[in-house]
Enzyme design. Structure first.
Site, PDB file in Angstrom:
ATOM      1  N   LYS B  10       0.821  -1.283   0.460  1.00 22.46           N
ATOM      2  CA  LYS B  10       0.270   0.201   0.118  1.00 22.46           C
ATOM      3  C   LYS B  10       0.639   1.278   0.260  1.00 22.46           C
ATOM      4  O   LYS B  10       1.493   0.841   0.614  1.00 22.46           O
ATOM      5  CB  LYS B  10      -0.939   0.136   1.337  1.00 22.46           C
ATOM      6  CG  LYS B  10      -1.716   1.125   0.808  1.00 22.46           C
ATOM      7  CD  LYS B  10      -2.720   0.869   2.793  1.00 22.46           C
ATOM      8  CE  LYS B  10      -3.743   2.306   2.707  1.00 22.46           C
ATOM      9  NZ  LYS B  10      -4.038   2.806   1.285  1.00 22.46           N
ATOM     10  N   LYS B  15       7.425   0.898   1.112  1.00 19.96           N
ATOM     11  CA  LYS B  15       7.998   0.299   0.358  1.00 19.96           C
ATOM     12  C   LYS B  15       9.394   0.904   0.062  1.00 19.96           C
ATOM     13  O   LYS B  15      10.315   0.169  -0.259  1.00 19.96           O
ATOM     14  CB  LYS B  15       7.489   0.026  -0.944  1.00 19.96           C
ATOM     15  CG  LYS B  15       6.628  -0.476  -0.476  1.00 19.96           C
ATOM     16  CD  LYS B  15       4.765  -0.634  -1.946  1.00 19.96           C
ATOM     17  CE  LYS B  15       5.073   0.805  -2.655  1.00 19.96           C
ATOM     18  NZ  LYS B  15       3.997   1.783  -1.740  1.00 19.96           N
ATOM     19  N   ASP B 124      -1.536  -0.153  -4.315  1.00 24.17           N
ATOM     20  CA  ASP B 124      -2.834   0.476  -3.978  1.00 24.17           C
ATOM     21  C   ASP B 124      -4.288  -0.336  -4.720  1.00 24.17           C
ATOM     22  O   ASP B 124      -5.146  -0.272  -4.314  1.00 24.17           O
ATOM     23  CB  ASP B 124      -2.969   2.058  -3.735  1.00 24.17           C
ATOM     24  CG  ASP B 124      -2.499   2.816  -2.740  1.00 24.17           C
ATOM     25  OD1 ASP B 124      -1.391   3.193  -3.452  1.00 24.17           O
ATOM     26  OD2 ASP B 124      -2.450   2.396  -1.710  1.00 24.17           O
TER      27      ASP B 124
HETATM   28  N1  LIG Z   1      10.704   0.922   9.710  1.00 24.65           N
HETATM   29  C1  LIG Z   1      10.653   2.660   9.912  1.00 24.65           C
HETATM   30  N2  LIG Z   1      10.127   3.430  11.305  1.00 24.65           N
HETATM   31  C2  LIG Z   1       9.709   4.330  11.162  1.00 24.65           C
HETATM   32  N3  LIG Z   1       9.671   5.118  10.015  1.00 24.65           N
HETATM   33  C3  LIG Z   1       9.752   4.726   8.848  1.00 24.65           C
HETATM   34  C4  LIG Z   1       9.903   2.871   8.674  1.00 24.65           C
HETATM   35  N4  LIG Z   1       9.635   2.841   7.213  1.00 24.65           N
HETATM   36  C5  LIG Z   1       8.998   4.037   7.214  1.00 24.65           C
HETATM   37  N5  LIG Z   1       8.932   4.634   7.442  1.00 24.65           N
HETATM   38  C6  LIG Z   1       8.250   6.117   6.943  1.00 24.65           C
HETATM   39  O1  LIG Z   1       7.124   6.130   5.739  1.00 24.65           O
HETATM   40  C7  LIG Z   1       7.004   6.889   5.504  1.00 24.65           C
HETATM   41  C8  LIG Z   1       6.381   6.166   4.536  1.00 24.65           C
HETATM   42  O2  LIG Z   1       7.696   5.662   3.396  1.00 24.65           O
HETATM   43  P1  LIG Z   1       7.854   5.019   2.193  1.00 24.65           P
HETATM   44  O3  LIG Z   1       9.513   3.944   2.540  1.00 24.65           O
HETATM   45  O4  LIG Z   1       8.224   6.241   1.313  1.00 24.65           O
HETATM   46  O5  LIG Z   1       6.251   4.571   1.861  1.00 24.65           O
HETATM   47  P2  LIG Z   1       6.434   3.785   0.362  1.00 24.65           P
HETATM   48  O6  LIG Z   1       7.263   3.734  -0.381  1.00 24.65           O
HETATM   49  O7  LIG Z   1       5.545   2.450   0.142  1.00 24.65           O
HETATM   50  O8  LIG Z   1       4.842   4.878  -0.522  1.00 24.65           O
HETATM   51  C9  LIG Z   1       8.011   7.694   5.066  1.00 24.65           C
HETATM   52  O9  LIG Z   1       7.701   8.902   5.633  1.00 24.65           O
HETATM   53  C10 LIG Z   1       9.071   6.855   5.959  1.00 24.65           C
HETATM   54  O10 LIG Z   1      10.308   7.398   7.114  1.00 24.65           O
HETATM   55 MG   LIG Z   2       7.770   4.491  -2.211  1.00 25.24          MG
END
Ligand SMILES: Nc1ncnc2c1ncn2[C@@H]1O[C@H](COP(=O)(O)OP(=O)(O)O)[C@@H](O)[C@H]1O
Ligand SMILES: [Mg+2]
Ligand SMILES: Nc1ncnc2c1ncn2[C@@H]1O[C@H](COP(=O)(O)OP(=O)(O)O)[C@@H](O)[C@H]1O
Ligand code: SF4
Ligand SMILES: [Mg+2]
Lengths: 261, 261
Positions: B10, B15, B124
């Site tokens: 999601k 990711k 999504d």
């Molecule tokens: N293990 C974690 N601990 C703390 N914050 C996290 C963790 N994994 C992701 N985040 C935070 O969650 C947010 C979304 O992560 P992201 O990797 O960009 O998601 P996606 O790529 O799935 O959209 C980011 O701001 C990231 O800093």
């Molecule tokens: Mg992303």
């Protein structure tokens, strides 16, 4: 005369909860129809008391679907419809919305006096069927549900880009609180940055889960609660809103800067 | 010989954070390429130290884009690519992935010995370009990132439906913790219900934000930390994984029952 209102937002942000409670709030004084445009097809569950068949599913076995096959009456006479979505991996996720709108047109639904139509639309991507309520002018006005979280605001900014592209009218931003720090300020600042305004703030509340478990809205199950009052206030605020704009979304760098200041 | 790994989940689930840290972890022993397949186009920012131009943007002004226009070298020689996405409201959100794969094919990239290719794919909706890494077999194996939250697990179940439809191989579930109660048990139970298993658990950690602000991965900025260790363990677990399945996703009622028990 019929007023079409589209509610967009990131998946999981609280659109269905807002839409169903708004419908319940409006239903005491207005005619209301709710059209779910999210493949999750669960917008109307708390209004009808159960999940209703989707138009897409119905059309698979019944090409001559009639009004009674796809329109269901819920709490306080709110008329409920679910577009549905195809199985993941099978064509455009927005196809349910396209098929649904086409059937409702064919059945002459949009010619009736429907009062207020509220569309609950998936906003993680603004394409295919999910752009239809705006592109085809089923909805004249859009409201975006967001919280103060990065991903929700990022999606809201994206949706604003879609609204601008599709020449829609943004009526305002709805803050559905997740309980993070400075949340209301963040959302207010975001709204102003894109040329819009906050039309309502919905607190985070356990009453949402408590009524949801019963397949009811907060407005139905806890009518005297502050949470119910928040939905009613939002309903009034939307009904009276005269401020509609083509939003000025932030570009990628601006958004990063806005969020991290 | 080249191993293609697709990471779905999601939007906002983590990711990009998982993918970039996995790539950093692999880079010490393997050749690695990261291909961002999310319109957010920010998967590789913490590897290259800045946002790189997307293939879709590059192709707008340069139909004869060359390798150097779209491939960028990041931390520890990880090769970085971003597909990009069209402006919201303009055609299929997954179009960037389609255009990107087509260019990379044309440039002969996939003929090279690339070691491990990791695709970061928006989950999504599983349609259009977002189905391409699986449907066209760019990735032989899929891992789904989820937390214990309803929306994340709902999306994971949906993605599993897409994997099953597209005849992909699910290698396992990655639990990226959000800190909710019984999270690991929820995710483990979910994995087993769909015939898969949890390949790794990533704790919630401030080091993610701290390194992200610096446009670095946790593995680069805090190599000795427990968080870094968690990513390395996940990397090993994925590399050694031999359990691949066509998932058995839950239908809507089953999923509700699973979550609410
Ligand atoms: N293990 C974690 N601990 C703390 N914050 C996290 C963790 N994994 C992701 N985040 C935070 O969650 C947010 C979304 O992560 P992201 O990797 O960009 O998601 P996606 O790529 O799935 O959209 C980011 O701001 C990231 O800093
Ligand atoms: Mg992303
Ligand atoms: N104001 C709120 N307070 C507490 N929980 C909420 C609130 N709004 C939504 N939720 C919860 O968040 C989840 C997602 O809400 P939902 O309306 O289904 O989102 P969407 O339709 O945007 O996907 C639901 O489990 C719901 O119970
Ligand atoms: S238009 Fe949007 S919803 Fe339709 S296939 Fe493309 S990404 Fe999926
Ligand atoms: Mg919903």
């Amino acid at each position: 005369k019929t007023r079409g209102i589209a509610i967009y937002g990131k998946g999981g942000i609280g659109k269905s909860t807002v839409v169903s409670n708004l419908a319940a709030a409006y239903s005491q004084d207005e005619k209301v129809m709710v059209i779910g445009c999210d493949p999750k097809a669960d917008t109307t569950r708390t209004l009808v008391g159960r999940r209703i068949p989707t138009i897409l599913d119905t059309m698979r076995t019944n090409k001559n679907a009639a009004r009674g096959d796809v329109l269901f009456t819920g709490f306080s006479n709110v008329i409920c419809v679910e577009s549905g979505g195809p199985e993941p991996g099978v064509g455009c996720a927005g196809r349910g919305v396209i098929v649904a709108m086409s059937l409702l047109e064919k059945l002459g639904i949009f010619e009736e006096d429907l009062g207020i139509i509220i569309y609950d639309v998936l906003g993680d991507v603004v394409c295919g069927g999910f752009a239809v309520p705006l592109r085809e002018k089923y909805a004249d006005e859009v409201y975006i549900v967001t919280s103060g979280e990065y991903m929700a605001l990022y999606a809201a900014n994206n949706i604003s880009k879609g609204i601008k592209k599709l020449k829609g009218q943004l009526g305002g931003i709805i803050c559905n609180c997740r309980g993070i720090e400075h949340e209301e300020d963040m959302v207010k600042e975001f709204a102003e940055r894109i040329g819009s305004h906050v039309v309502g703030v919905i607190p985070r509340s356990e009453l949402v889960q408590k009524s949801e478990i019963n397949a009811q809205t907060v407005v139905e199950k806890f009518p005297e609660s502050e949470q119910s009052q928040a939905y009613r206030q939002l309903a009034v605020s939307i009904l009276r809103n005269r401020k509609f704009v083509v939003p000025e979304p932030m570009d990628v760098e601006e958004f990063e800067e806005f969020f991290h200041q």
